[in-house]
Design an enzyme around this catalytic site. Structure first.
Site, PDB file in Angstrom:
ATOM      1  CG  ASP A   1      -2.780  -0.269  -2.415  1.00 16.92           C
ATOM      2  OD1 ASP A   1      -2.669   0.881  -1.933  1.00 16.92           O
ATOM      3  OD2 ASP A   1      -3.354  -1.193  -1.816  1.00 16.92           O
TER       4      ASP A   1
ATOM      5  CB  SER B   1      -0.966  -0.028   1.181  1.00 12.97           C
ATOM      6  OG  SER B   1      -1.943   0.980   1.055  1.00 12.97           O
TER       7      SER B   1
ATOM      8  CG  ASP C   1      -2.933   4.242  -1.224  1.00 16.52           C
ATOM      9  OD1 ASP C   1      -3.749   4.001  -2.129  1.00 16.52           O
ATOM     10  OD2 ASP C   1      -2.825   3.530  -0.211  1.00 16.52           O
TER      11      ASP C   1
END
Length: 560
Positions: free
Chosen positions: A307, A151, A305
């Site tokens: 992902d 992430s 962000d």
């Protein structure tokens, strides 16, 4: 002390030549008296990387306490063993990955291991956002989903996120990140897995077709009604991640064609060259986007962000660009969703947020006669809320379409937020004006963080012990009226490591260790009532002043 036998055994079974060489060099250095190498090896072999409710996440390097091919293969073997026991060989697994170093390799290994065990393995065709995997689990009726991603963590990290679906999940957990006891059950299977090089792999797994991706795009775009201004000028940044192609497609299909990308950040780059922490919340992360927005006179900045499961936004205020907080975005989106809930659905529709998020969402839900639920931190809990219509957490995670994606989704949330901004603009207002309207109606709720990032992990439990044993008598000039130890649990919430302080003036502080990073995180919120529209500015000024005071007091209370 290092366990040479354990290290040599790991090297012998590590499927990565690069990792074997790295560990062999460290071992040789340690055996020749290099203390730094000994300390590093001791850490890498201090135990397995913990598989929990966030799956796996850690720095990429060789050894059992890091993210690497050997660890991932054994994790995949454990997950497959769990699915075989729960479902059988007709289990279906969806696998996806972001664009971080080794992500595709880890995803392909997972698909190959599932296929070798007789399961139906479906691999995403390329690096794609996390919400696509969450969507696919539900859309394809899969029994599990794996997303290889860290992430918004730094470039050195990677992770392994697991969703359960179909026959492995209860009524409200289909397509949701796993929770106890499944995490412990899978961890036990991982511990019993064979050495990494003995885990069978087989080619022949399926590649998911473009029709699934097209379906997601249609679904996300359909959340935006057609009746909005088409000239909203948006600056967008993908933060060096995988969001750009899908975000652009969704925005375009939703009618937002005037989108200007931050060129330096919209091509995937696993080294994240312009941001040391690729997290839109971090100070400076949106500097390039805000500068571009100012240059082109944009109306809105949107950011996802790496992902693309989270999103942030910034808006122009008096000639400068101000980033909205997760609580501010969550309140705006929650109000919009509440307005769209039909009279027939009011009895079951539910808004939900984590206990560390703003209490304003509860006020919004109640004003629309809609249910509200507070959950533990993390979307693995928020997304399991029965009859969920909208859920969010203050860390810029928003679920605006739970029937399709039972997780945070920065892509669909960006589209809906753009629509709200356009609709407000058409009515002569804007996002900050909408916040003021909510404050005038419900009172001013200002929130902010205090974070202690540590290198020595022993500081985290020591800090939690201190705040439990030695709480302050007052905060921001207001006496503490209630202390709640969240580790004791309640009728509404299971136990979690955290402490909550409430003051006489209805301010709140919640302190907890981060589940994914070496941090102690504090979530602060102050409340200031608004007696009349004319007193709104005074109430906001009072809340801002008290929040500054509260931050200083909490920082002092955390000192060891």
């Amino acid at each position: 002390m290092i366990n040479v036998d354990a290290i040599e055994a790991w090297i012998a079974h590590d499927p990565s030549e690069e990792d074997r060489s790295e560990l062999s060099s460290l071992l040789a250095a340690a055996q020749s008296g290099d203390n730094t190498a000994s300390i590093e090896l001791a850490d890498r072999f201090s135990g397995p990387l913990t598989f929990g409710t966030a799956g796996l996440r850690g720095s990429m390097a060789a050894g059992p306490h890091r993210m690497n091919r050997a660890v991932v293969r054994r994790a995949a073997a454990g997950l497959v063993a769990y699915l075989l026991e729960k479902v059988g060989t007709d289990a279906v697994v969806v696998v996806g990955n972001d664009a971080r170093h080794h992500s595709r390799e880890f995803a392909e290994d997972t698909a190959a291991i599932a296929h070798a065990a007789g399961l139906r393995a479906l691999l995403m065709p390329r690096a794609l956002p996390t919400p696509l995997v969450a969507y696919a689990v539900r859309a394809l009726g899969a029994d599990a989903g794996v997303m290889v991603t860290a992430s918004h963590n730094p470039a050195a990290d990677n992770g392994y996120k697991v969703y359960l679906g179909n026959r492995c999940a209860d009524e409200w957990g289909n397509g949701v990140q796993l929770v106890p006891p499944a995490d412990a059950d899978i961890a036990a299977k991982i511990a019993a897995a064979p050495p990494a090089d003995e885990v069978p792999l087989a080619e022949g797994y399926e590649i998911i077709g473009e029709d699934l991706i097209d379906s997601y795009v249609e679904e996300a775009a359909s959340l935006v009604p057609p009746n909005h201004s088409r000239d909203l000028k948006i600056v967008y940044t993908a933060m060096h991640g995988v969001g750009e192609p899908i975000v652009r497609r969704v925005l375009d299909k939703a009618g937002f064609t005037n989108v200007i990308e931050v060129a330096e950040q919209c091509t995937p780059d696993p080294d994240f060259p312009t941001v040391p922490f690729p997290n839109p919340e971090e100070p400076g992360a949106l500097d390039l986007a805000k500068a571009l927005a100012k240059k082109v006179n944009a109306d809105l900045v949107l950011a996802t962000d790496p992902d693309a499961d989270r999103c942030s936004a910034a808006v122009p205020v008096n000639g400068e660009w101000r980033q909205l907080s997760g609580d501010e975005i969550g309140s705006i989106l929650g109000e919009y969703v509440a307005q769209t809930v039909s009279m027939l659905d009011q009895g079951s529709a539910t808004l939900a947020s984590s206990i560390v998020s703003s209490r304003l969402l509860q006020q919004i839900a109640e004003s629309h006669m809609i249910n509200y639920e507070a959950t533990l931190t993390g979307f693995k809990w928020i997304a399991r809320t029965p009859h969920l219509s909208f859920g969010y957490e203050e860390a810029i995670g928003f679920c605006v379409n739970p029937n399709a994606v039972r997780d945070k989704d920065g892509i669909s949330a960006s589209a809906v937020l753009a629509y709200v901004a356009a609709r407000l603009s058409d009515g002569g207002s804007d996002l900050t004006g909408e916040l003021d309207r909510l404050y005038a109606k419900h009172g001013v709720y200002y929130s902010g963080p205090v974070t202690v990032r540590v290198d020595d992990l022993s500081i985290i439990p020591a800090t939690m012990a201190k705040v439990r044993q030695d709480p302050p008598a007052e905060l921001a000039g207001s006496a503490l009226t209630s202390i709640v130890d969240l580790s004791e649990g309640s009728d509404d919430l299971p136990p979690t490591d955290g402490i909550a302080w409430y003051t006489e003036q209805n301010d709140r502080v919640i302190i907890r260790p981060s589940g994914t990073e070496p941090k102690v995180k504090c979530y602060l919120e102050v409340y200031s009532p608004v007696d009349s529209p004319d007193s709104l500015d005074a109430a906001k000024a009072l809340a801002a002043k008290r929040l500054t005071h509260l931050k200083a007091d909490v920082a002092e209370a955390l000192k060891l």
